[in-house]
Design an enzyme around this catalytic site. Sequence first.
Site, PDB file in Angstrom:
ATOM      1  N   GLY A   2      -8.279  -7.829   3.851  1.00 22.07           N
ATOM      2  CA  GLY A   2      -8.590  -8.940   5.106  1.00 22.07           C
ATOM      3  C   GLY A   2      -9.231  -7.715   6.154  1.00 22.07           C
ATOM      4  O   GLY A   2      -9.424  -8.463   7.059  1.00 22.07           O
ATOM      5  N   LYS A   9       0.903  -1.484  -0.150  1.00 27.52           N
ATOM      6  CA  LYS A   9       0.236   0.137   0.094  1.00 27.52           C
ATOM      7  C   LYS A   9       0.413   1.491   0.531  1.00 27.52           C
ATOM      8  O   LYS A   9       0.435   2.497  -0.859  1.00 27.52           O
ATOM      9  CB  LYS A   9      -0.876  -0.391   1.472  1.00 27.52           C
ATOM     10  CG  LYS A   9      -1.741  -1.082   1.421  1.00 27.52           C
ATOM     11  CD  LYS A   9      -2.626  -1.407   2.209  1.00 27.52           C
ATOM     12  CE  LYS A   9      -3.878  -2.138   2.418  1.00 27.52           C
ATOM     13  NZ  LYS A   9      -4.528  -2.114   2.801  1.00 27.52           N
ATOM     14  N   ARG A  43      -6.302  -8.610  -8.459  1.00 29.00           N
ATOM     15  CA  ARG A  43      -6.909  -9.750  -9.316  1.00 29.00           C
ATOM     16  C   ARG A  43      -8.284  -9.539  -9.629  1.00 29.00           C
ATOM     17  O   ARG A  43      -9.279  -8.828  -9.660  1.00 29.00           O
ATOM     18  CB  ARG A  43      -7.570 -11.280  -8.076  1.00 29.00           C
ATOM     19  CG  ARG A  43      -7.681 -10.087  -6.572  1.00 29.00           C
ATOM     20  CD  ARG A  43      -7.832 -10.915  -5.694  1.00 29.00           C
ATOM     21  NE  ARG A  43      -8.314 -10.260  -4.149  1.00 29.00           N
ATOM     22  CZ  ARG A  43      -9.511  -9.335  -4.237  1.00 29.00           C
ATOM     23  NH1 ARG A  43     -10.404 -10.103  -5.002  1.00 29.00           N
ATOM     24  NH2 ARG A  43      -9.520  -9.179  -3.113  1.00 29.00           N
ATOM     25  N   HIS A  78     -18.327   3.107  -0.463  1.00 27.99           N
ATOM     26  CA  HIS A  78     -16.999   2.525  -1.087  1.00 27.99           C
ATOM     27  C   HIS A  78     -17.577   2.899  -2.737  1.00 27.99           C
ATOM     28  O   HIS A  78     -18.410   2.715  -3.161  1.00 27.99           O
ATOM     29  CB  HIS A  78     -17.418   1.271  -0.415  1.00 27.99           C
ATOM     30  CG  HIS A  78     -16.493   0.343  -1.047  1.00 27.99           C
ATOM     31  ND1 HIS A  78     -15.121  -0.038  -0.364  1.00 27.99           N
ATOM     32  CD2 HIS A  78     -15.967  -0.252  -2.678  1.00 27.99           C
ATOM     33  CE1 HIS A  78     -14.497  -0.556  -1.349  1.00 27.99           C
ATOM     34  NE2 HIS A  78     -15.372  -0.877  -2.657  1.00 27.99           N
ATOM     35  N   LYS A 123      -2.370   2.171   9.330  1.00 27.71           N
ATOM     36  CA  LYS A 123      -2.363   0.749   8.737  1.00 27.71           C
ATOM     37  C   LYS A 123      -1.728   0.466   8.387  1.00 27.71           C
ATOM     38  O   LYS A 123       0.279   0.767   8.074  1.00 27.71           O
ATOM     39  CB  LYS A 123      -3.505   1.463   6.755  1.00 27.71           C
ATOM     40  CG  LYS A 123      -4.805   2.205   7.736  1.00 27.71           C
ATOM     41  CD  LYS A 123      -5.687   2.374   5.927  1.00 27.71           C
ATOM     42  CE  LYS A 123      -5.754   1.508   4.588  1.00 27.71           C
ATOM     43  NZ  LYS A 123      -6.298   2.333   3.971  1.00 27.71           N
ATOM     44  N   GLU A 156      -2.916   7.950   7.757  1.00 22.30           N
ATOM     45  CA  GLU A 156      -4.319   8.664   6.719  1.00 22.30           C
ATOM     46  C   GLU A 156      -5.176   8.613   7.499  1.00 22.30           C
ATOM     47  O   GLU A 156      -5.125   9.364   8.408  1.00 22.30           O
ATOM     48  CB  GLU A 156      -3.858   7.959   5.505  1.00 22.30           C
ATOM     49  CG  GLU A 156      -5.080   6.840   5.596  1.00 22.30           C
ATOM     50  CD  GLU A 156      -5.279   6.052   4.172  1.00 22.30           C
ATOM     51  OE1 GLU A 156      -4.229   6.260   3.369  1.00 22.30           O
ATOM     52  OE2 GLU A 156      -6.001   5.625   4.308  1.00 22.30           O
ATOM     53  N   LYS A 157      -5.508  10.119   6.850  1.00 23.56           N
ATOM     54  CA  LYS A 157      -6.941  10.702   7.335  1.00 23.56           C
ATOM     55  C   LYS A 157      -7.589   9.233   6.973  1.00 23.56           C
ATOM     56  O   LYS A 157      -7.700   8.488   6.195  1.00 23.56           O
ATOM     57  CB  LYS A 157      -6.945  11.969   6.290  1.00 23.56           C
ATOM     58  CG  LYS A 157      -8.301  12.530   6.691  1.00 23.56           C
ATOM     59  CD  LYS A 157      -8.220  13.502   7.668  1.00 23.56           C
ATOM     60  CE  LYS A 157      -9.086  13.687   8.218  1.00 23.56           C
ATOM     61  NZ  LYS A 157      -9.892  14.968   9.819  1.00 23.56           N
ATOM     62  N   TYR A 158      -8.275   9.952   8.589  1.00 26.98           N
ATOM     63  CA  TYR A 158      -9.610   8.333   8.382  1.00 26.98           C
ATOM     64  C   TYR A 158     -10.946  10.007   8.290  1.00 26.98           C
ATOM     65  O   TYR A 158     -10.694  10.648   8.431  1.00 26.98           O
ATOM     66  CB  TYR A 158      -9.819   7.845   9.706  1.00 26.98           C
ATOM     67  CG  TYR A 158     -10.711   7.413   9.981  1.00 26.98           C
ATOM     68  CD1 TYR A 158     -10.982   5.723   9.726  1.00 26.98           C
ATOM     69  CD2 TYR A 158     -12.647   8.277  11.093  1.00 26.98           C
ATOM     70  CE1 TYR A 158     -12.279   4.849   9.854  1.00 26.98           C
ATOM     71  CE2 TYR A 158     -12.577   6.816  11.091  1.00 26.98           C
ATOM     72  CZ  TYR A 158     -13.008   5.552  10.501  1.00 26.98           C
ATOM     73  OH  TYR A 158     -14.060   4.339  10.913  1.00 26.98           O
ATOM     74  N   VAL A 172     -14.796 -10.679  -6.470  1.00 24.73           N
ATOM     75  CA  VAL A 172     -15.807 -11.452  -6.940  1.00 24.73           C
ATOM     76  C   VAL A 172     -17.403 -10.721  -7.171  1.00 24.73           C
ATOM     77  O   VAL A 172     -18.231 -11.608  -8.350  1.00 24.73           O
ATOM     78  CB  VAL A 172     -16.682 -11.479  -5.168  1.00 24.73           C
ATOM     79  CG1 VAL A 172     -17.937 -12.133  -4.687  1.00 24.73           C
ATOM     80  CG2 VAL A 172     -15.550 -12.124  -3.765  1.00 24.73           C
TER      81      VAL A 172
END
Length: 451
Positions: free
Chosen positions: A164, A116, A292, A208, A158, A200-202, A295
């Site tokens: 996950g 990341k 990848r 999403h 993070k 980072e900023k939350y 889903v």
Amino acid sequence: MFKRILIANRGEIALRVIRACRSLGVSPVCVYSLADKNGPWIEQADESVCIGPPASKDSYLRIERLIAAAEITGADAIHPGYGFLSENAHFAEVCRDCNITFIGPSPEAMSQLGDKVNCKRLARQTGTPVFPGTEGGIEDIDEAVKVAKEIGFPVIVKAAAGGGGRGMRVARDEAELRDGVGKAQQEALAAFGNGTVYVEKYLENARHFEVQTLGDNHGNAVHLYERDCSSQRRHQKLVEEAPSPGVDPKKRDKVCESAASLIQKAKYCGAATVEFLMDKHQDFYMLEVNTRVQVEHPVTEMITGVDIVQTQIRVAAGEKLPFAQKDIRVNGHAIEVRINAEDPDRGFMPQAGLIEQFAAPGGPGVRLDSHARAGYRIPSNYDSMIGKLIVHGHDRDAAIVRMRQALKEFQIGPMRTTIPLHQRIMERPEFTSAKFDIHWVERWLKGEAKA
Ligand code: ADP
């Protein structure tokens, strides 16, 4: 084109890859663990190989067994599906060393985008919007505190190698940050073997928003627009849809184009998803890139008409992308719900056992991607998703109407599934009005539990 593809996966995605193989005249080969020897998807393959006992770590995650299975069956490529080894750069490298094509990015592109911190660095160079925060991994806690004060609390710590939903900590003040960094580093080291963390900023009330992209080995990259996956529980997506409702078309085009340039810059071959959070001003911040097929890829297939899995295979075989950006058009609206064998009334407890009743929905605009059927015994060793129900309509309201009917037709028993939960979601004003954020389902369920 390949002659034979070995599918290093199980369940609905194994079946999905088999279908894509057939569409190209390629022979599909399956592997299975002892818990999956009666998996309905296996009978659709031309050949199948047992690779070990039920536990994933002894079967679907065993690289040497997968390679041996490919060699025995004469497979010249491996499709990893999602989960398991699909984002494992070492696996992609072993495939390359054994002259078997990994259907996905090169190990280099995968590592670059999968980390990341590196991914964020590359994103900044290509104009992909990212959260404000530390430039790279945290080396000095005082530096992290300084950055946090500049961008303002709350912030989130993070893990660079995170996945996950693990290794993340929200900090609302300096004390929480000082405490959180050390803990997050330890957790990340234990979970991922890499203790690098960043700040980072939350963002409190986000939606999403994720962009589907495709690249080839000839320097081309396109995006297939976006999906909205704001209906989640514990960071697990429950419902996905495309397009993202109510987003300004200009802002949307801009962020989708930036996602395509990011994967182009990474020399990426195959399907990738660039995930963002979107705030109430419709400003975007990149979360991560999934290297990848996802889903929820079918919702994008339904609105664009592109077969994403078939395209993954074609570009892995060295073909150019069969379309340019200007050829990609969005038609109507699609919604997907995940059918999990879980009991929503008992804390979403997984349900294993024999499916006795299975009546699939149908009709115009209805697609069911599932390996389940009556007589299939759900093993307790793997995740509880037994299928995905996807509908298409000329607009969002029409898609919701179709989804309600499809869910009404869909009968699975005797175990509990998420079908009744989805029926209720399709009636909720938060969902029908699309005035939601990533916490709405949990807020609603919590409110009900209290009442
Ligand atoms: P993972 O790889 O573990 O899934 P992500 O970076 O995709 O990690 O983040 C997982 C979830 O954590 C997101 O969907 C979101 O709910 C939350 N999250 C992550 N970063 C932020 C942030 N900066 N602000 C708010 N929520 C965040």
